[in-house]
Design an enzyme around this catalytic site. Structure first.
Site, PDB file in Angstrom:
ATOM      1  N   ASP A 165       0.855  -1.181   0.000  1.00 27.63           N
ATOM      2  CA  ASP A 165       0.000   0.000   0.000  1.00 27.63           C
ATOM      3  C   ASP A 165       0.897   1.239   0.000  1.00 27.63           C
ATOM      4  OD1 ASP A 165       0.970   0.255   2.559  1.00 27.63           O
ATOM      5  OD2 ASP A 165      -0.893  -0.311   3.543  1.00 27.63           O
TER       6      ASP A 165
ATOM      7  N   GLY B  99       0.962   3.741   2.181  1.00 27.48           N
ATOM      8  CA  GLY B  99       1.224   4.337   3.476  1.00 27.48           C
ATOM      9  C   GLY B  99       0.264   5.463   3.813  1.00 27.48           C
TER      10      GLY B  99
ATOM     11  N   ASP C  70      -2.691   8.550  -1.661  1.00 30.52           N
ATOM     12  CA  ASP C  70      -4.003   9.198  -1.671  1.00 30.52           C
ATOM     13  C   ASP C  70      -4.330   9.721  -0.285  1.00 30.52           C
ATOM     14  OD1 ASP C  70      -4.261   6.649  -0.486  1.00 30.52           O
ATOM     15  OD2 ASP C  70      -6.403   6.630  -0.888  1.00 30.52           O
TER      16      ASP C  70
ATOM     17  N   GLN D 241     -11.607   7.326  -4.424  1.00 32.49           N
ATOM     18  CA  GLN D 241     -12.131   7.833  -3.159  1.00 32.49           C
ATOM     19  C   GLN D 241     -13.471   8.545  -3.418  1.00 32.49           C
ATOM     20  OE1 GLN D 241     -11.160   7.223  -0.185  1.00 32.49           O
ATOM     21  NE2 GLN D 241      -9.023   6.555  -0.337  1.00 32.49           N
TER      22      GLN D 241
ATOM     23  N   ASP E 247      -7.955  -7.307   1.335  1.00 33.03           N
ATOM     24  CA  ASP E 247      -6.943  -7.515   2.370  1.00 33.03           C
ATOM     25  C   ASP E 247      -7.471  -7.004   3.701  1.00 33.03           C
ATOM     26  OD1 ASP E 247      -5.214  -4.960   3.542  1.00 33.03           O
ATOM     27  OD2 ASP E 247      -6.386  -4.506   1.751  1.00 33.03           O
TER      28      ASP E 247
ATOM     29  N   CYS F 114     -13.396 -27.877   8.699  1.00 39.14           N
ATOM     30  CA  CYS F 114     -12.124 -27.302   8.250  1.00 39.14           C
ATOM     31  C   CYS F 114     -11.041 -28.373   8.250  1.00 39.14           C
ATOM     32  CB  CYS F 114     -11.723 -26.146   9.168  1.00 39.14           C
ATOM     33  SG  CYS F 114     -10.156 -25.356   8.725  1.00 39.14           S
TER      34      CYS F 114
ATOM     35  N   CYS G  55      -7.702 -27.583   7.910  1.00 39.72           N
ATOM     36  CA  CYS G  55      -6.406 -26.933   8.100  1.00 39.72           C
ATOM     37  C   CYS G  55      -5.572 -27.685   9.134  1.00 39.72           C
ATOM     38  CB  CYS G  55      -6.589 -25.468   8.510  1.00 39.72           C
ATOM     39  SG  CYS G  55      -6.974 -25.201  10.263  1.00 39.72           S
TER      40      CYS G  55
ATOM     41  N   CYS H 149      -7.064 -27.523  12.790  1.00 42.39           N
ATOM     42  CA  CYS H 149      -8.266 -28.317  13.044  1.00 42.39           C
ATOM     43  C   CYS H 149      -8.016 -29.814  12.899  1.00 42.39           C
ATOM     44  CB  CYS H 149      -9.380 -27.877  12.102  1.00 42.39           C
ATOM     45  SG  CYS H 149      -9.978 -26.194  12.426  1.00 42.39           S
TER      46      CYS H 149
ATOM     47  N   HIS I 128      -5.299 -20.905  11.368  1.00 44.62           N
ATOM     48  CA  HIS I 128      -6.684 -21.279  11.093  1.00 44.62           C
ATOM     49  C   HIS I 128      -7.468 -20.130  10.476  1.00 44.62           C
ATOM     50  CE1 HIS I 128     -10.772 -22.750  11.446  1.00 44.62           C
ATOM     51  NE2 HIS I 128     -11.057 -21.582  11.997  1.00 44.62           N
TER      52      HIS I 128
END
Length: 382
Positions: A96, A98, A151, A194, A271, A309, A311, A314, A340
């Site tokens: 990104d 910042g 931005d 924006q 994200d 799950c 993973c 789990c 997880h």
């Protein structure tokens, strides 16, 4: 038209919604979309190693320009051969600009000028200055596959006149950043739309940025305090303004229902620090809703955290053991819970991709939200 380092390939559109199944091609590999990106703010996803991230299916991770500029410094990262080599991650990285971190540190709006932003370091209080050219230079040194324009991210409920002036300045900053970009052949630069909740300002921002032919487009200024309904409303009128042949990235969103709703409205990338942040407090996402593993009712619960799950967490450990680790503040507990939660969101996107392929995304959303508990009275998100 510019030959961009980042390319988007549309594979299929879900016939009932605006959802897109595709892939994004970068200099460090191709990843499928829609995709959730784990956040590695300081060149590491907290408690995780790169091999684990690959195992759970992370096609791309995000790092933070502001934090890496301050520590260890972008020039040192460049000396190490770039961020990929520095952190031993050979797949795509997004950084990104910042900007979001900077504006959380700005104490006076007068410190935001046409030239850039003055603010104080969160580490030692020293005065810093960041502008579009500097933000791009830092990211060029970091060597990320996808870079963000610098931005201003105004709070959602700012007055119209303030947001309008902010949008216009962000567009001018975007052009300055594009002109400062030194590595367009191996780093793609995204523009950030924006405009808070104002449709005409979002349209103005999108029009300004698409005229500049960025490699992709981000939707900023959401997940900053507005309601889920307001976020969806902004996405309803914003994503159709963005090019069909470029990636679309909704910044800072990680709640499961928001991910699905963003996909329905045509978003490709997401994200958020949410999965690892709440994991460290013992809050876990499961197919049957949130679990606070600290609760006493799990002390003698020797079943898997989430029976749906597969993973590592789990498959190998019980709720009682996870509770013990978190209560004892053991690092292994933080790792297992973080693994997880990341697995849950990355694989939620995998299931969403399959639902797009099968043209049943709306049914998938309904079933998921019913199990998760979103449809219950007074249900709250993270």
């Amino acid at each position: 038209m510019t030959e961009h380092a980042i390319k988007y390939r549309l594979i299929k559109k879900e016939k009932h919604t605006g959802a897109r199944l595709g892939e994004i091609i970068t200099p460090h590999g191709t990843f499928p979309t829609p995709m959730f990106m784990p956040v590695g703010t300081q060149a590491t996803v907290k408690t995780m190693n790169p091999e684990e991230l690959k195992t759970l299916g992370s096609g791309i991770i995000l790092s933070n320009t502001y934090h890496l500029w301050l520590r260890p410094g972008d020039e040192l990262v460049a000396e190490a051969g770039g961020l990929h080599k520095f952190m031993n991650w050979d797949q795509p990285i997004l950084t990104d600009s910042g900007g979001f971190q900077v504006y959380s540190l700005v104490q006076n709006k007068k410190n935001i000028t046409e030239e850039g932003v003055k603010f104080k370091s969160h580490l030692d209080g020293r005065e810093l200055f960041l502008n579009p050219e500097k933000a791009i230079s830092i990211q060029n040194n970091l060597g990320s596959d996808i870079m963000m324009s610098f931005d201003e991210c105004p709070p959602f409920y700012q007055p119209y006149d303030y947001v309008k002036a902010s949008v216009e300045r962000t567009s001018r900053w975007a052009e300055r950043g594009l002109n400062a970009h030194r590595r367009p052949n191996d780093q793609g630069l995204f523009g950030i739309v924006q405009g808070a909740g104002f449709e005409d300002l979002r349209r103005q921002s999108a029009s300004d940025l698409t005229s500049m032919d960025f490699a992709g487009y981000s939707i900023g200024g959401l997940a900053v305090g507005e309601s889920h309904k307001e976020m969806n409303a902004v996405l309803d009128f914003t994503t159709p303004m963005l090019p069909e042949d470029k990636p679309r990235y909704l910044m800072g969103v990680g709640a499961p229902d928001s991910l699905i709703d963003g996909v329905i409205r045509g978003v490709d990338m997401f994200d958020c620090v949410l999965p690892t942040r709440i994991a460290r407090n013992g809050t876990l996402m499961t197919h049957f809703g949130r679990v606070n593993i600290r609760n006493a009712k799990y002390e003698h619960d020797f079943t898997p955290l989430d029976p749906m799950c597969d993973c590592y967490t789990c498959t190998n450990y019980t709720r009682a053991y996870l509770r013990h680790l978190i209560k004892a503040d053991e690092t292994f507990g933080l790792r297992l819970c973080s693994y997880h939660n990341l697995h849950f969101l990355v694989n939620l996107m995998k299931d969403v991709r399959q639902a797009i392929m099968d043209d049943n995304l709306l049914e998938f959303r309904e079933d998921f939200c019913e199990r998760y508990g979103y449809n219950q009275p007074n249900a709250k998100d993270f």
